[in-house]
Write an enzyme that holds these catalytic residues in place. Structure first.
Site, PDB file in Angstrom:
ATOM      1  N   TRP A 102       0.838  -1.214   0.000  1.00  0.00           N
ATOM      2  CA  TRP A 102       0.000   0.000   0.000  1.00  0.00           C
ATOM      3  C   TRP A 102       0.864   1.253   0.000  1.00  0.00           C
ATOM      4  O   TRP A 102       0.520   2.244  -0.644  1.00  0.00           O
ATOM      5  CB  TRP A 102      -0.976  -0.014   1.181  1.00  0.00           C
ATOM      6  CG  TRP A 102      -1.939  -1.158   1.090  1.00  0.00           C
ATOM      7  CD1 TRP A 102      -2.037  -2.214   1.954  1.00  0.00           C
ATOM      8  CD2 TRP A 102      -2.925  -1.400   0.058  1.00  0.00           C
ATOM      9  NE1 TRP A 102      -3.010  -3.081   1.520  1.00  0.00           N
ATOM     10  CE2 TRP A 102      -3.576  -2.618   0.376  1.00  0.00           C
ATOM     11  CE3 TRP A 102      -3.315  -0.706  -1.093  1.00  0.00           C
ATOM     12  CZ2 TRP A 102      -4.593  -3.153  -0.423  1.00  0.00           C
ATOM     13  CZ3 TRP A 102      -4.326  -1.240  -1.889  1.00  0.00           C
ATOM     14  CH2 TRP A 102      -4.953  -2.442  -1.543  1.00  0.00           C
ATOM     15  N   ASP A 172      -1.498   6.835   6.461  1.00  0.00           N
ATOM     16  CA  ASP A 172      -2.533   5.883   6.065  1.00  0.00           C
ATOM     17  C   ASP A 172      -2.807   4.992   7.274  1.00  0.00           C
ATOM     18  O   ASP A 172      -1.994   4.146   7.629  1.00  0.00           O
ATOM     19  CB  ASP A 172      -2.038   5.051   4.873  1.00  0.00           C
ATOM     20  CG  ASP A 172      -3.045   3.992   4.443  1.00  0.00           C
ATOM     21  OD1 ASP A 172      -4.093   3.861   5.100  1.00  0.00           O
ATOM     22  OD2 ASP A 172      -2.772   3.307   3.429  1.00  0.00           O
ATOM     23  N   LYS A 196     -12.250  -1.778   7.791  1.00  0.00           N
ATOM     24  CA  LYS A 196     -11.552  -2.686   8.707  1.00  0.00           C
ATOM     25  C   LYS A 196     -12.013  -2.423  10.141  1.00  0.00           C
ATOM     26  O   LYS A 196     -12.667  -3.266  10.735  1.00  0.00           O
ATOM     27  CB  LYS A 196     -10.043  -2.546   8.567  1.00  0.00           C
ATOM     28  CG  LYS A 196      -9.555  -3.021   7.189  1.00  0.00           C
ATOM     29  CD  LYS A 196      -8.523  -2.102   6.627  1.00  0.00           C
ATOM     30  CE  LYS A 196      -8.210  -2.264   5.159  1.00  0.00           C
ATOM     31  NZ  LYS A 196      -8.216  -3.567   4.560  1.00  0.00           N
TER      32      LYS A 196
HETATM   33  C1  LIG Z   1      -3.166   0.035   4.699  1.00  0.00           C
HETATM   34  C2  LIG Z   1      -4.087   0.103   3.527  1.00  0.00           C
HETATM   35  N1  LIG Z   1      -4.056   1.181   2.732  1.00  0.00           N
HETATM   36  C3  LIG Z   1      -4.864   1.289   1.665  1.00  0.00           C
HETATM   37  C4  LIG Z   1      -5.755   0.295   1.322  1.00  0.00           C
HETATM   38  C5  LIG Z   1      -6.626   0.463   0.119  1.00  0.00           C
HETATM   39  O1  LIG Z   1      -7.887   0.786   0.566  1.00  0.00           O
HETATM   40  P1  LIG Z   1      -9.131   1.008  -0.394  1.00  0.00           P
HETATM   41  O2  LIG Z   1      -9.467  -0.326  -0.974  1.00  0.00           O
HETATM   42  O3  LIG Z   1     -10.169   1.528   0.555  1.00  0.00           O
HETATM   43  O4  LIG Z   1      -8.751   1.992  -1.431  1.00  0.00           O
HETATM   44  C6  LIG Z   1      -5.849  -0.843   2.141  1.00  0.00           C
HETATM   45  C7  LIG Z   1      -6.813  -1.904   1.810  1.00  0.00           C
HETATM   46  O5  LIG Z   1      -6.803  -2.998   2.299  1.00  0.00           O
HETATM   47  C8  LIG Z   1      -4.976  -0.944   3.243  1.00  0.00           C
HETATM   48  O6  LIG Z   1      -5.010  -2.027   4.043  1.00  0.00           O
END
Ligand SMILES: Cc1ncc(COP(=O)(O)O)c(C=O)c1O
Length: 367
Positions: A102, A172, A196
């Site tokens: 991510w 994030d 989550k």
């Molecule tokens: C730490 C983290 N950042 C970003 C994301 C991406 O999130 P989204 O699917 O809401 O764009 C996730 C998804 O699992 C994640 O765990």
């Protein structure tokens, strides 16, 4: 009820009392004479919902009064881009700490709109660790902010604390928001997809410092044509997250989850509980060579535990036998394989006990 133990990484398990409240709101919500999904986002009834959601998040996370709280759409993935677009002008630099897939996506998206670069990465060791709290990281002299991923959902690592720097932080918090205290005042931008620890997918909580909102205006002025309306922090703050129609049902669900978080005892309660529960699972995984935890000690996540079996050919048997035993969604992320258990706030304690018991039994039978 035949609800199994749900270890999904997201969308993830929700507290049963919250699901019951949601069910009750579908046909008729309060005095609205219509269901929660059927009333205007401009109605008084929904206005009370979004205000309550903001108030609760402020109280739970101790968000300073001068920070703004938004509930947007587009997921954390849009925030990878949107945070950089708003904070930085095209020539400004943002430093990234790359601790997982991510983080990689975050720096990639930011690179479209500013000078974004990794200043630290554990990619070479399959993201098995994160920077230590006191680790000296060499930031670029001219960078205006530092981005980090607090918890790495896929690799199963978590920073013990925010990076040690005076620069404004962009974080994030998708997979560990509301699982422990953080110093919100040190952050310019915090974002987290709800799916989550906060509710269903389709809502993204965003917290902005006054500096971040100011920077959004400066970036808008510096960019040809300005920032598109839907991507402007400044505009979203002015419009109270309602420049367009927000995810009304998702925000209601998030408000109910936050009420539940407060009832349970808030962040100190969840932090202690997460630590204790994760320690039970790691103790089991560390006890023999049968299991291979992915993350190095010191970098391990309390939210997502990722591991392999020394004989990797047993992993699919593990996942299917677990499913038969009522333990769902233990398959590792498709990019890494292996096994992963997500222990989010809404996962009941007996699910963790059942997992530890299953690990013991599986090792006995296959070890
Ligand atoms: C730490 C983290 N950042 C970003 C994301 C991406 O999130 P989204 O699917 O809401 O764009 C996730 C998804 O699992 C994640 O765990």
């Amino acid at each position: 009820m035949s609800r199994a133990h749900n270890f999904s990484a997201g969308p993830a398990v929700l507290p049963v009392p919250v699901i019951e409240a949601l069910r009750g709101s579908l046909l008729e919500f309060g005095g609205a004479q219509a269901g929660i999904m059927e009333i205007s986002h401009r109605s008084t009834d929904f206005g009370e919902v979004i205000d309550a959601a903001k108030t609760r998040l402020r109280r739970i996370m101790e968000i300073p009064d001068d920070h703004s709280v938004l509930f947007l759409q587009g997921g954390a993935s849009l925030q990878f881009y949107m945070s950089a677009l708003n904070i930085a002008r095209p020539t400004d630099a943002i430093d990234y700490i790359c601790t997982g897939n991510w983080s990689k996506k975050a720096v990639q998206e930011a690179g479209r709109v500013c000078d974004a670069a990794n200043v630290w990465s554990s990619a070479d060791t399959a993201f098995d660790h994160v920077p230590a709290p006191d680790e000296a990281i060499e930031y670029r002299p001219d960078s205006i902010a530092v981005h980090y991923t607090s918890n790495n959902t896929v690799a199963g690592t978590q920073l013990a604390a925010a990076p040690n720097t005076d620069r404004p932080l962009i974080a994030d918090l998708s997979s560990d928001i509301c699982s422990r205290r953080i110093d919100v005042a040190r952050h310019a931008v915090i974002y987290a997809g709800a799916q989550k620890n906060l509710g269903p997918s389709g809502v993204t909580a965003v917290i902005l410092s006054p500096w971040a909102v100011e920077r959004s205006r400066a970036s808008d002025a510096a960019r040809q044509g300005g920032i598109p309306s839907m991507l402007s922090y400044d505009l979203m703050v002015q419009k109270g997250s309602m420049f367009n129609t927000p995810n009304t049902f998702g925000i209601f669900a998030l408000e109910r989850v936050l009420a539940w978080v407060e009832e349970q005892g808030g962040l100190d309660y969840f932090a202690e509980r997460s630590r204790r529960r994760a320690a039970q699972v790691y103790a089991k995984l560390d006890a023999s060579d049968f299991w291979r935890p992915r993350a190095r000690p010191g970098s391990r996540s309390d939210m997502n535990i990722a591991w392999r079996i020394h004989d990797q050919s047993l992993e699919s048997t593990f996942v299917s036998e677990a499913r038969e035993a009522g333990l769902l969604a233990l398959k590792g992320h498709r990019s890494m394989g292996g096994i992963r258990a997500s222990l989010y706030n809404a996962l009941p304690d007996d699910a963790v006990a059942a997992l530890v018991e299953f690990l013991t039994d599986f090792e006995k039978r296959h070890g």
